[in-house]
Design a protein around this motif. Structure first.
Motif, PDB file in Angstrom:
ATOM      1  N   PHE A  30      24.724  12.198   1.440  1.00 55.39           N
ATOM      2  CA  PHE A  30      26.035  12.836   1.603  1.00 55.39           C
ATOM      3  C   PHE A  30      27.176  12.286   1.348  1.00 55.39           C
ATOM      4  O   PHE A  30      27.639  11.126   1.799  1.00 55.39           O
ATOM      5  CB  PHE A  30      25.939  13.560   2.902  1.00 55.39           C
ATOM      6  CG  PHE A  30      26.826  14.951   3.093  1.00 55.39           C
ATOM      7  CD1 PHE A  30      26.096  16.194   2.401  1.00 55.39           C
ATOM      8  CD2 PHE A  30      27.977  14.959   3.411  1.00 55.39           C
ATOM      9  CE1 PHE A  30      27.175  17.297   2.562  1.00 55.39           C
ATOM     10  CE2 PHE A  30      28.892  16.038   3.490  1.00 55.39           C
ATOM     11  CZ  PHE A  30      28.334  17.340   3.082  1.00 55.39           C
ATOM     12  N   ASP A  31      28.423  12.868   0.637  1.00 53.46           N
ATOM     13  CA  ASP A  31      29.918  12.071   0.427  1.00 53.46           C
ATOM     14  C   ASP A  31      30.146  11.847   1.610  1.00 53.46           C
ATOM     15  O   ASP A  31      30.320  12.693   2.405  1.00 53.46           O
ATOM     16  CB  ASP A  31      30.520  13.008  -0.496  1.00 53.46           C
ATOM     17  CG  ASP A  31      31.812  12.636  -0.732  1.00 53.46           C
ATOM     18  OD1 ASP A  31      32.835  12.905  -0.063  1.00 53.46           O
ATOM     19  OD2 ASP A  31      31.612  11.806  -1.806  1.00 53.46           O
ATOM     20  N   ALA A  32      30.729  10.815   1.781  1.00 59.31           N
ATOM     21  CA  ALA A  32      31.349  10.031   2.883  1.00 59.31           C
ATOM     22  C   ALA A  32      32.797  10.698   3.377  1.00 59.31           C
ATOM     23  O   ALA A  32      32.810  11.194   4.363  1.00 59.31           O
ATOM     24  CB  ALA A  32      31.495   8.572   2.886  1.00 59.31           C
ATOM     25  N   ILE A  33      33.453  11.167   2.259  1.00 60.15           N
ATOM     26  CA  ILE A  33      34.601  11.848   2.642  1.00 60.15           C
ATOM     27  C   ILE A  33      34.606  13.246   2.960  1.00 60.15           C
ATOM     28  O   ILE A  33      35.173  13.684   4.031  1.00 60.15           O
ATOM     29  CB  ILE A  33      35.374  11.725   0.998  1.00 60.15           C
ATOM     30  CG1 ILE A  33      35.671  10.306   0.600  1.00 60.15           C
ATOM     31  CG2 ILE A  33      36.698  12.486   1.299  1.00 60.15           C
ATOM     32  CD1 ILE A  33      36.633   9.511   1.569  1.00 60.15           C
ATOM     33  N   LEU A  34      33.631  13.653   2.228  1.00 58.70           N
ATOM     34  CA  LEU A  34      33.245  15.133   2.957  1.00 58.70           C
ATOM     35  C   LEU A  34      32.693  15.265   4.415  1.00 58.70           C
ATOM     36  O   LEU A  34      33.017  16.019   5.057  1.00 58.70           O
ATOM     37  CB  LEU A  34      32.004  16.040   1.879  1.00 58.70           C
ATOM     38  CG  LEU A  34      32.671  16.592   0.701  1.00 58.70           C
ATOM     39  CD1 LEU A  34      31.575  16.983  -0.269  1.00 58.70           C
ATOM     40  CD2 LEU A  34      33.629  17.660   0.866  1.00 58.70           C
ATOM     41  N   GLU A  92      27.189  23.768  -1.017  1.00 63.63           N
ATOM     42  CA  GLU A  92      26.420  24.793   0.183  1.00 63.63           C
ATOM     43  C   GLU A  92      25.924  24.064   1.503  1.00 63.63           C
ATOM     44  O   GLU A  92      25.913  24.753   2.530  1.00 63.63           O
ATOM     45  CB  GLU A  92      24.883  25.378  -0.664  1.00 63.63           C
ATOM     46  CG  GLU A  92      25.027  26.385  -1.543  1.00 63.63           C
ATOM     47  CD  GLU A  92      23.953  26.537  -2.405  1.00 63.63           C
ATOM     48  OE1 GLU A  92      23.747  27.465  -2.814  1.00 63.63           O
ATOM     49  OE2 GLU A  92      22.796  25.561  -2.297  1.00 63.63           O
ATOM     50  N   LEU A  93      25.486  22.903   1.449  1.00 63.72           N
ATOM     51  CA  LEU A  93      24.950  21.873   2.311  1.00 63.72           C
ATOM     52  C   LEU A  93      26.259  21.788   3.090  1.00 63.72           C
ATOM     53  O   LEU A  93      26.289  22.041   4.643  1.00 63.72           O
ATOM     54  CB  LEU A  93      24.412  20.751   2.048  1.00 63.72           C
ATOM     55  CG  LEU A  93      23.859  19.683   3.066  1.00 63.72           C
ATOM     56  CD1 LEU A  93      22.958  20.336   3.970  1.00 63.72           C
ATOM     57  CD2 LEU A  93      23.403  18.808   2.562  1.00 63.72           C
ATOM     58  N   TYR A  94      27.462  21.586   2.873  1.00 62.67           N
ATOM     59  CA  TYR A  94      28.549  21.507   3.524  1.00 62.67           C
ATOM     60  C   TYR A  94      28.991  22.745   4.355  1.00 62.67           C
ATOM     61  O   TYR A  94      29.341  22.692   5.615  1.00 62.67           O
ATOM     62  CB  TYR A  94      29.742  21.052   2.546  1.00 62.67           C
ATOM     63  CG  TYR A  94      31.132  20.756   3.455  1.00 62.67           C
ATOM     64  CD1 TYR A  94      31.267  19.563   3.961  1.00 62.67           C
ATOM     65  CD2 TYR A  94      31.976  21.918   3.326  1.00 62.67           C
ATOM     66  CE1 TYR A  94      32.441  19.197   4.537  1.00 62.67           C
ATOM     67  CE2 TYR A  94      33.099  21.322   4.244  1.00 62.67           C
ATOM     68  CZ  TYR A  94      33.423  20.200   4.973  1.00 62.67           C
ATOM     69  OH  TYR A  94      34.515  19.866   5.297  1.00 62.67           O
TER      70      TYR A  94
END
Length: 183
Positions: A30-34, A92-94
Motif C-alpha cells: 500500500f502506498d506509504a504516503i496514502l 477503493e481500499l483507501y
C-alpha cells in the motif's frame, strides 16, 4: 474482571499500529504516503471525538457500552485482511480502510472511556491509587508479553495475526458481559 478486560485489550493491541503498518506498506505494498494520510486523518479526528463520546458514555450503562463497543472494535480488527481481498483498487481500499479506521476509532474510544469509568465507579476511593498502579503494572507486563506472542503469530501468518487480536478482543467483550451480569 476489569483488570482482565484491560489486560486482554492491552496484550492484543500493544503492537497493532506497528504490525498494521508493516502489513499494509511492506506486505501489501500500500502506498506509504496514502498510509500516512490515513493515520494522520484518524489521529486528527481522535482529538475531537473524546469529549463528545465521554459525554455519551456518561449517559449510558457503562457495562453495556463496554460490551457492545468491544464487540464492534473486535470486528474492526478482524476485518482488516478481508478488506484487502474485497477491494481491488488502492482508491477503493483507501476509502474502506478510512471508514474502518473511523469506526474502530469511535468504538475503541468508547471501550477505553467505559472501562475507565467502570474502574472508577467500582473501586473504593481508599484503594484507587493502589488499584490503578496495579492495573498499570499488569498492563505493561501484558503489553510486553502480547508484543512477543502476537509478533510470533504475525511472523507465521500476518492475516491470522488480525484474526487473533480480534478473537482476544472478543474474549474481553465476553468478560465485560460478566460484569454486566453480576453487578
Amino acid at each position: 474482571m476489569l483488570v482482565l478486560i484491560g489486560a486482554l485489550l492491552v496484550s492484543s493491541g500493544s503492537s497493532l499500529n506497528d504490525f498494521f503498518t508493516l502489513y499494509a506498506v511492506e506486505l501489501k505494498k500500500f502506498d506509504a504516503i496514502l498510509w500516512s494520510t490515513l493515520f494522520s486523518a484518524t489521529f486528527f479526528l481522535s482529538a475531537f471525538i473524546s469529549i463528545p463520546l465521554g459525554e455519551l458514555v456518561d449517559r449510558m450503562d457503562k457495562a453495556k457500552a463496554l460490551l457492545a463497543s468491544t464487540l464492534v472494535y473486535g470486528a474492526c480488527l478482524g476485518i482488516i485482511p478481508v478488506l484487502w481481498m474485497v477491494f481491488s483498487t488502492e482508491a477503493e481500499l483507501y476509502v474502506a480502510l478510512l471508514a474502518r479506521a473511523i469506526v474502530a476509532l469511535v468504538f475503541s474510544t468508547i471501550v477505553s472511556l467505559s472501562l475507565s469509568a467502570l474502574r472508577v465507579e467500582l473501586t473504593e476511593v481508599e484503594i484507587r491509587g493502589k488499584f490503578f498502579a496495579s492495573v498499570s503494572i499488569v498492563n505493561r507486563l501484558c503489553s510486553a508479553a502480547g508484543s512477543i506472542v502476537f509478533g510470533a503469530i504475525f511472523s507465521l501468518n500476518p492475516d491470522f495475526y488480525f484474526y487473533s487480536i480480534s478473537f482476544v478482543t472478543c474474549l474481553a467483550a465476553i468478560a465485560s458481559y460478566a460484569i454486566k451480569r453480576y453487578i
